[in-house]
Design a protein around this motif. Structure first.
Motif, mmCIF file in Angstrom:
data_model
loop_
_atom_site.group_PDB
_atom_site.id
_atom_site.type_symbol
_atom_site.label_atom_id
_atom_site.label_comp_id
_atom_site.label_asym_id
_atom_site.label_seq_id
_atom_site.Cartn_x
_atom_site.Cartn_y
_atom_site.Cartn_z
ATOM 1 N N SER A 86 0.692 -1.177 -0.068
ATOM 2 C CA SER A 86 0.024 -0.042 -0.049
ATOM 3 C C SER A 86 0.915 1.204 -0.064
ATOM 4 O O SER A 86 0.425 2.201 -0.554
ATOM 5 C CB SER A 86 -1.071 -0.070 1.178
ATOM 6 N N TYR A 118 -10.367 -2.954 -6.784
ATOM 7 C CA TYR A 118 -9.086 -2.503 -6.050
ATOM 8 C C TYR A 118 -8.123 -1.486 -6.826
ATOM 9 O O TYR A 118 -8.047 -0.302 -5.906
ATOM 10 C CB TYR A 118 -8.222 -3.521 -5.694
ATOM 11 N N LYS A 122 -8.263 2.578 -5.725
ATOM 12 C CA LYS A 122 -6.880 3.179 -5.360
ATOM 13 C C LYS A 122 -6.330 4.155 -6.436
ATOM 14 O O LYS A 122 -5.495 4.907 -6.485
ATOM 15 C CB LYS A 122 -5.758 2.152 -5.074
#
Length: 179
Positions: A86, A118, A122
């Motif tokens: 991350s 995902y 993001k």
């Protein structure tokens, strides 16, 4: 006489500072040596017959060998479940946005739809291969995420792990293109 005492006190402080500086340098060098050794030990290893023709999660063909013949290519092994990733994935996204050839391999990160969600959440736009079962990563003897490989002319020229700053990745790709 007080001048003599002051000089001794100053000399003592300087000696203490030099001692502290030597200790910091020694521990810093030990850290660098240990970090480098661990990084080298944990880096991916290119298989004897690697699968370099892959398909991304959207069904598009990706030919790592061809890409790496044009210019050194970064292969980034990561997972949606990886907490360290991350921190590293935004750097990889920036590297790709800056025009560097980057292919990412998402390890055991769910279905193609899960991965798409995902990446959208993001706001990542890097090209991603979904290694749902972790077979690609296993083939490269990957031990930890994130891991990185620089491919040049279809061969691994560098392997590394852990957090890598953007400047370091750019430098590695540049060095691979020069040497």
């Amino acid at each position: 006489m007080t001048t003599d005492i002051k000089q001794k006190a100053v000399k003592s402080k300087i000696q203490r500072l030099v001692s502290i500086l030597k200790t910091i340098i020694l521990y810093g060098l030990m850290f660098i040596v240990i970090y480098t050794a661990v990084n080298w030990w944990r880096q991916p290893v290119m298989p004897a017959n690697p699968q370099l023709q892959l398909t991304d999660y959207q069904g598009q063909a990706v030919d790592l060998a061809a890409l790496s013949h044009e210019q050194p290519t970064l292969v980034y092994f990561w997972g949606t479940w990886c907490s360290v990733c991350s921190f590293t994935s935004p750097t990889i996204d920036q590297l790709a946005a800056d025009g560097y050839p980057v292919i990412t391999i998402a390890i055991q990160s769910g279905s193609n739809q899960d991965l798409q969600s995902y990446l959208t959440e993001k706001n990542f736009s890097f090209k991603t291969i979904n290694d749902q079962e972790g077979e690609i990563f296993d083939d490269w003897q990957g031990q930890v995420t994130p891991s990185y490989v620089v491919l040049e002319n279809g061969e691994m020229s560098q392997g590394l792990t852990s957090i890598q700053p953007l400047w370091s990745l750019k430098l590695r790709l540049w060095l691979a293109s020069v040497f």
